[in-house]
Every structure is written in C-alpha cells, then in structure tokens.
Scaffold this motif. Structure first.
Motif, PDB file in Angstrom:
ATOM      1  N   GLU A   2       0.807  -1.215   0.000  1.00 10.62           N
ATOM      2  CA  GLU A   2       0.000   0.000   0.000  1.00 10.62           C
ATOM      3  C   GLU A   2       0.844   1.270   0.000  1.00 10.62           C
ATOM      4  O   GLU A   2       0.588   2.176  -0.780  1.00 10.62           O
ATOM      5  N   GLU A   3       1.813   1.357   0.868  1.00  7.71           N
ATOM      6  CA  GLU A   3       2.602   2.585   0.961  1.00  7.71           C
ATOM      7  C   GLU A   3       3.656   2.673  -0.132  1.00  7.71           C
ATOM      8  O   GLU A   3       3.894   3.738  -0.695  1.00  7.71           O
ATOM      9  N   GLY A   4       4.302   1.560  -0.442  1.00  6.95           N
ATOM     10  CA  GLY A   4       5.317   1.563  -1.490  1.00  6.95           C
ATOM     11  C   GLY A   4       4.747   1.442  -2.880  1.00  6.95           C
ATOM     12  O   GLY A   4       5.427   1.726  -3.869  1.00  6.95           O
ATOM     13  N   SER A 256      -8.710   2.120   2.493  1.00  8.86           N
ATOM     14  CA  SER A 256      -9.410   2.876   3.527  1.00  8.86           C
ATOM     15  C   SER A 256      -8.575   2.979   4.796  1.00  8.86           C
ATOM     16  O   SER A 256      -8.469   4.052   5.407  1.00  8.86           O
ATOM     17  N   LEU A 257      -7.979   1.854   5.206  1.00  8.16           N
ATOM     18  CA  LEU A 257      -7.165   1.849   6.421  1.00  8.16           C
ATOM     19  C   LEU A 257      -5.934   2.732   6.279  1.00  8.16           C
ATOM     20  O   LEU A 257      -5.694   3.630   7.095  1.00  8.16           O
ATOM     21  N   PHE A 258      -5.147   2.472   5.235  1.00 11.50           N
ATOM     22  CA  PHE A 258      -3.911   3.219   5.073  1.00 11.50           C
ATOM     23  C   PHE A 258      -4.174   4.683   4.744  1.00 11.50           C
ATOM     24  O   PHE A 258      -3.420   5.563   5.157  1.00 11.50           O
ATOM     25  N   ASN A 267       2.107   6.738  11.602  1.00 15.66           N
ATOM     26  CA  ASN A 267       3.057   5.907  10.890  1.00 15.66           C
ATOM     27  C   ASN A 267       2.317   4.646  10.445  1.00 15.66           C
ATOM     28  O   ASN A 267       1.818   3.893  11.280  1.00 15.66           O
ATOM     29  N   PRO A 268       2.223   4.386   9.139  1.00 18.33           N
ATOM     30  CA  PRO A 268       1.418   3.249   8.680  1.00 18.33           C
ATOM     31  C   PRO A 268       1.936   1.903   9.166  1.00 18.33           C
ATOM     32  O   PRO A 268       1.141   0.985   9.389  1.00 18.33           O
ATOM     33  N   LEU A 269       3.255   1.767   9.328  1.00 20.21           N
ATOM     34  CA  LEU A 269       3.796   0.505   9.812  1.00 20.21           C
ATOM     35  C   LEU A 269       3.365   0.260  11.250  1.00 20.21           C
ATOM     36  O   LEU A 269       2.922  -0.837  11.609  1.00 20.21           O
ATOM     37  N   ASP A 270       3.472   1.306  12.075  1.00 19.23           N
ATOM     38  CA  ASP A 270       3.054   1.175  13.471  1.00 19.23           C
ATOM     39  C   ASP A 270       1.552   0.924  13.573  1.00 19.23           C
ATOM     40  O   ASP A 270       1.102   0.079  14.362  1.00 19.23           O
ATOM     41  N   ASP A 274      -0.247  -2.366  15.121  1.00 19.56           N
ATOM     42  CA  ASP A 274      -1.219  -2.277  16.211  1.00 19.56           C
ATOM     43  C   ASP A 274      -2.511  -3.000  15.842  1.00 19.56           C
ATOM     44  O   ASP A 274      -3.125  -3.662  16.690  1.00 19.56           O
ATOM     45  N   LEU A 275      -2.932  -2.854  14.578  1.00 20.29           N
ATOM     46  CA  LEU A 275      -4.143  -3.528  14.124  1.00 20.29           C
ATOM     47  C   LEU A 275      -4.002  -5.035  14.245  1.00 20.29           C
ATOM     48  O   LEU A 275      -4.883  -5.731  14.749  1.00 20.29           O
ATOM     49  N   LEU A 276      -2.858  -5.573  13.805  1.00 21.87           N
ATOM     50  CA  LEU A 276      -2.657  -7.015  13.799  1.00 21.87           C
ATOM     51  C   LEU A 276      -2.469  -7.568  15.216  1.00 21.87           C
ATOM     52  O   LEU A 276      -2.777  -8.733  15.457  1.00 21.87           O
TER      53      LEU A 276
END
Length: 281
Positions: A2-4, A256-258, A267-270, A274-276
C-alpha cells in the motif's frame, strides 16, 4: 504493497533478496487478504464516522476488476478515508452515507450527486476550469470575456470574504448568489452565447456554489477528495486494477485503512502492527 505501491513480483524479489525470505505470489496475496480481513471492523468504524461528519467530500474514478470497467468512490473527511467499488450511480452514495447523513456534501457536478437532499457545495475549481476552456476556444468573443471576468471576480470575493458573524456571512452568500445569477441570466436562452450551457448549469446549482461563504467549515473546492484518490490512481496505473471480487474487497479495505492512517498523520507501519496485534473484533 500500500505505501510503497509495489507490484507483488517486486515485493517477492525484495523479500527474497534483502531478507532471504522466499514467498510465493500466492502466499503474498494471502497475507494481504488476511490483513484486510483483520481490518474490516476498523473500516466499519471509519464509515460510521463519515456518516456522522458535518462535511464529507465525494469523488470517483475508474477501476477495473478482472478486466471489467467499474468505479472506485472515495468518501472522506479531515480524519477519515473510505473507498468502495461500484457502479457510477447514485445508489453508491446512498449506501455509503446511509439514510441519516445530514452533513454538507462536497462534490463536483456529476449527476449522480444531484439527488442528495441536504446541503451541497459544488466544487468551485471544476466550475472555474470551464472558463479558460471557453475563452481559449473563442478568444475574440468579448461578451464571453466580460462575463468570465465577472464570474471570476464574484468567486474571488467569496473566497476572500471573512466574518465572525453568521448573519453577515449568510448575507454575503445570498448576495453573491444573486449577483452571479444576474450575470448569467441574459445568456441562458441566447443561442448566440457560447456560455449559455455553463450559465444554465450555474443557475441550476446556484444555491450550491457559495455555501462555503456562509459556513467557513465548508471548503470551496473538492480538492481533498481528488487528493485522496491519487494513491489509488497510481496503484491502478501500476497494477491495472484487481483480478477478483475478493481482491477488490481487500484493496478497498486496505486503501481505507492506510488512507485514514495517512491523513491522521500516523506511521502506517506502526498502525498496521497495532491492528494485527489487537484482539479480534
């Protein structure tokens, strides 16, 4: 992913080369689907927040699924992003916003938004883009040039106007509506006027052009929705769309999430970690 905005094949190469982690393309797809599945509850919360918001931006762009054309819609606020794929019909708007949405809907002039019964702000940028298009085609039409100058002047007055008093703001909003309508009235039925069609559009939507003057929490343009779609447009150019309904659902969920994490400055990684790590909903 998603981010890359990387294709699966590139992700596969990266993991194997840099991290010595060989995974098949099928395993990578499964991982993405599992993350999307874990995020379904969070996406429902995002959609609920949008339905309760005072101002919502809406826009749409093309999205292919298994080679078939369709559309992805964005519904966004300052802190939420929701993406869904569907047809280009008003039913998508009703489904996402729900029957109890009473906020201001900010959109372009696409007919699918016309049925919304609440307060509506049409994108001023979309309207103003049509002015140079006309003047470029008819550079010697002085009536058109004079009319376009009046439209630009009135819109600039609206954008630059500021008052802490609501009666003054509403008074200015109504005054601008009346002045713009008066500027368009002589040309609406004039077969010689090249701006006749645009004047009729302005007359039809006159109560939806200066809402931002009376309510300063409403933006004058729909640029926020266009920006929220850029990430998906780039992804579409790379991937060509999705290959199955489940793939589309995963893509819209993750977007939607990202997108929401991004607009919230997280921070999308953090946020993903947290979601997982959170308990199953």
């Amino acid at each position: 992913r998603e981010e890359g905005r990387l294709p699966f094949a590139t992700i596969q190469w990266y993991l194997a080369t840099v991290h010595q982690l060989p995974l098949s393309l099928g395993e990578l797809v499964t991982v993405v689907q599992q993350v999307a599945q874990r995020g379904e509850g969070a996406v429902k919360a995002i959609q609920a927040a949008i339905q309760q918001s005072a101002v919502v931006h809406a826009d749409e762009t093309g999205w292919r699924e298994k080679g078939k054309n369709g559309y992805v819609w964005t519904f966004s606020t300052r802190t939420e992003r929701s993406f869904v794929r569907g047809g280009r019909t008003k039913e998508v708007i009703d489904e996402v916003l729900g029957p109890h949405f009473t906020g201001v809907l900010v959109s372009d002039f696409y007919a699918g938004y016309h049925h919304y019964p609440g307060i509506h702000q049409r994108c001023g940028a979309h309207l103003l883009r049509d002015l140079p298009d006309l003047t470029d085609v008819y550079p010697s039409d002085q009536r058109l040039a004079n009319w376009a100058a009046v439209v630009l002047k009135l819109y600039h007055e609206g954008v630059t106007f500021s008052s802490a008093a609501e009666p003054q703001r509403l008074g200015k909003q109504h005054a601008l509506e009346e002045q713009l309508l008066a500027a368009c009235s002589p040309f609406q039925s004039d077969p010689r006027a090249v701006q006749a069609k645009l004047c009729r559009r302005i007359a039809r939507h006159i109560k939806e052009l200066f809402v931002f003057v009376g309510n300063p929490t409403v933006p004058a343009t729909n640029n926020a929705a266009e920006r929220s779609l850029r990430h998906l447009v780039t992804s579409r150019k790379i991937s060509g769309g999705t290959q199955s309904p489940r793939g589309t659902t995963s893509k819209m969920t993750l977007a939607s999430l990202f997108g929401t994490w991004r607009v919230r400055g997280l921070n999308p990684l953090d946020a993903c970690r947290d979601l997982l790590q959170s308990p199953h909903q």
